[in-house]
Write a protein that holds these residues in place. Structure first.
Motif, PDB file in Angstrom:
ATOM      1  N   ASP A  50       3.962  -0.281   8.259  1.00 13.23           N
ATOM      2  CA  ASP A  50       2.900   0.060   7.305  1.00 13.23           C
ATOM      3  C   ASP A  50       1.700   0.468   8.153  1.00 13.23           C
ATOM      4  N   MET A 105       5.514   2.898   2.306  1.00  9.59           N
ATOM      5  CA  MET A 105       4.634   3.784   1.528  1.00  9.59           C
ATOM      6  C   MET A 105       4.011   2.971   0.380  1.00  9.59           C
ATOM      7  N   THR A 165      11.478  -0.393   1.226  1.00  7.07           N
ATOM      8  CA  THR A 165      11.471   0.545   2.366  1.00  7.07           C
ATOM      9  C   THR A 165      12.845   0.596   3.026  1.00  7.07           C
ATOM     10  N   VAL A 204       6.493  14.198   0.682  1.00  6.56           N
ATOM     11  CA  VAL A 204       5.745  13.176  -0.048  1.00  6.56           C
ATOM     12  C   VAL A 204       5.658  13.556  -1.527  1.00  6.56           C
ATOM     13  N   TRP A 245       0.260  11.669  -5.497  1.00  4.03           N
ATOM     14  CA  TRP A 245       0.995  12.098  -4.294  1.00  4.03           C
ATOM     15  C   TRP A 245       0.080  12.809  -3.300  1.00  4.03           C
ATOM     16  N   THR A 279      -1.816  10.320  -1.339  1.00  7.05           N
ATOM     17  CA  THR A 279      -0.877   9.660  -0.420  1.00  7.05           C
ATOM     18  C   THR A 279      -0.598  10.562   0.775  1.00  7.05           C
ATOM     19  N   TYR A 299      -1.440   9.645   4.721  1.00  6.33           N
ATOM     20  CA  TYR A 299      -0.392   9.565   5.742  1.00  6.33           C
ATOM     21  C   TYR A 299      -0.531  10.684   6.776  1.00  6.33           C
TER      22      TYR A 299
END
Ligand code: GDP
Ligand code: IMO
Ligand code: MG
Length: 431
Positions: free
Chosen positions: A80, A113, A142, A168, A190, A193, A197
């Motif tokens: 993570d 995630m 995960t 993603v 999304w 996110t 990332y």
């Protein structure tokens, strides 16, 4: 040089986690050149006390507190990035040096995630008392996506931003539909996110490396490598008390796939066990003491989770379970920890067998239906009084404490070479 590191060593848990692996890895890392984590993620919590200051790691290998150690996060770890960077930032503030020179992250490691965290929590909340009692760190979902393949994202994917974006989008949009249908979960954005990332990717890039090759090269150069287990044999997804386990191969058997190294690299398998038993979350625990004895152990041992602060369930030492973990992992030496916690009890009980359906059973069976019915058969030993945390030689321990340690090593089938009598690095006896 500590002889336990010759031919490289692994430190692994013999019970249900929190045995003090962090303390022993830190102690042994004085003479190590490389320390590598091979399983789990931020569900682990490894504490170390150095000159009275307490540190806890979740993702960073504990070798990070030794200036000349190269620390590796293997492919078997689920990472993570939010936790990793938080941990790095906190330790940097405390003056612990962390840079690409002493931290290497496998490009093959899988990423936790936001939808994994959401799924873990939603599943647990819906199940209520029937749940596993996970740490809600997104670990199970995960690993499930890792096996599923098309819905997984690895560290390497962070380094290709265009492909990452479409990946993603596809994964988060699909998962939102599933989680809304199953748990009424709110949708995850999304685009946000992806942005998060992508930024993690830019920051992690200098740390990303081929950890398997680094370890193989280190072994060829005869550098001393220490593998840091997380969790424990009885939480292993295959060999633990399924389904009340974590989702990785966290026994010693997972080292090779979890780091990308051949088995011949490790000669010494050091099993860590508490002088009693604890477990966090649900699942069978035959020697549990949900009474004054359990409370005494919890308070003296500060048995509250390093990751979640949940009170740990406490009980007597289970020699049947530990004998199984010793055999499973080919343990060559044992470190017993938290022996000081038992001071002050009139007598100590050790479980040497179970009664199941009226029959005596001496072998551990990782089967819920058997364990739920297992009534422990105890052997009683005298306790001892007084503070033993300042003892530095085995012979300085009260005779009853020595007797207890010797009895345990006979029962579990491997020699106890290290006795820990306090959380500090220095409160350690080599036998
Ligand atoms: P790990 O997950 O196996 O690394 O273990 P944790 O760090 O989660 O839990 C072990 C706890 O026991 C930590 O708070 C340690 O500081 C503490 N500890 C380790 N060894 C000893 C010991 O010999 N005596 C006492 N009193 N505490 C210890
Ligand atoms: P360390 O490395 C103790 C337990 C959780 C739960 C079950 C599944 O500090 O010894 P998960 O979040 O992994 O899906 O939860 O496993 N568990 C641990 N218990 N110590 C740990 O790690 C643990 N890691 C997972 O409490 O019962
Ligand atoms: Mg722990």
């Amino acid at each position: 040089m500590n002889y336990l590191l010759e031919g490289n060593a692994a430190v692994v848990g013999l019970q249900w986690g929190d045995e003090g692996k962090g303390k022993i890895v830190d102690y042994l890392a004085e003479n190590a050149e490389v320390v590598a984590r091979y399983c789990g993620g931020a569900n682990a919590g490894h504490s170390v006390r150095i000159n009275g200051v307490k540190y806890a790691t979740h993702l960073l290998p504990v070798g990070i507190f030794r200036p000349n150690v190269v620390n590796c996060i293997g492919n078997g770890v689920v990472l993570d990035p939010a936790v990793l960077f938080h941990e790095i930032d906190e330790f940097l503030k405390l003056g612990v040096p962390i840079s690409p020179a002493n931290l290497k992250v496998s490009y093959k490691a899988h990423l936790v995630m936001p939808h994994h965290m959401q799924e873990d929590a939603a599943r647990e909340n819906k199940a209520g008392a029937g749940g596993i009692g996970t740490t809600k760190r997104g670990i199970g979902p995960t690993y499930a996506d890792k096996m599923q393949r098309t819905t997984a994202i690895r560290v390497a994917d962070l380094l290709h931003e265009d492909k990452l974006k479409s990946r993603v989008e596809r994964i988060v949009v699909d998962r939102n539909k599933q989680l809304a249908a199953m748990y009424d979960s709110p949708p995850i954005d999304w685009k946000a996110t992806y942005g998060l990332y992508r930024d993690y990717g830019r920051r992690i890039a200098p740390f990303v490396d081929d950890v398997g090759q680094i370890l193989i090269d280190a072994a060829r150069e005869r550098k001393r490598i220490l593998f840091e287990g997380a969790h424990a044999a009885l939480l292993d997804v295959d060999h633990g008390t399924y389904p009340y386990v974590t989702s990785s191969s966290c026994s010693a058997l997972g080292i090779f796939s979890g780091c990308g190294v051949p088995p011949a690299i490790v000669r010494n398998y050091i099993g860590i066990m508490k002088a009693y038993s604890t477990r966090v979350g649900g699942g069978p625990f035959p020697t549990e003491q949900d009474n004054d004895t359990g409370n005494y152990i919890r308070e003296r041992g500060n048995e509250y989770g390093t990751t979640t602060r949940r009170p740990r369930r406490c009980g007597w030492f289970d020699a049947v379970a530990v004998k199984y973990s010793v055999a499973l992992q080919g343990i060559t030496a044992i470190a017993i920890t938290l022996l000081d916690v038992l001071s002050g009890l009139d007598h100590l009980q050790i479980c040497t067998g179970y009664r199941v359906n009226g029959q005596r059973v001496d072998l551990f069976r990782a089967d819920m239906d058997v364990l739920e019915d297992a009534q422990p058969i105890y052997e009683t030993l005298p306790g001892w009084r007084g503070n033993i945390t300042t003892c530095r030689r085995f012979e300085e321990l009260p005779r009853e404490a020595q007797q207890y340690v010797k009895r345990l090593e006979t029962l579990v089938g491997a020699p106890i070479k290290i006795v820990s009598v306090g959380p500090d690095r220095s409160a350690t006896i080599m036998r």
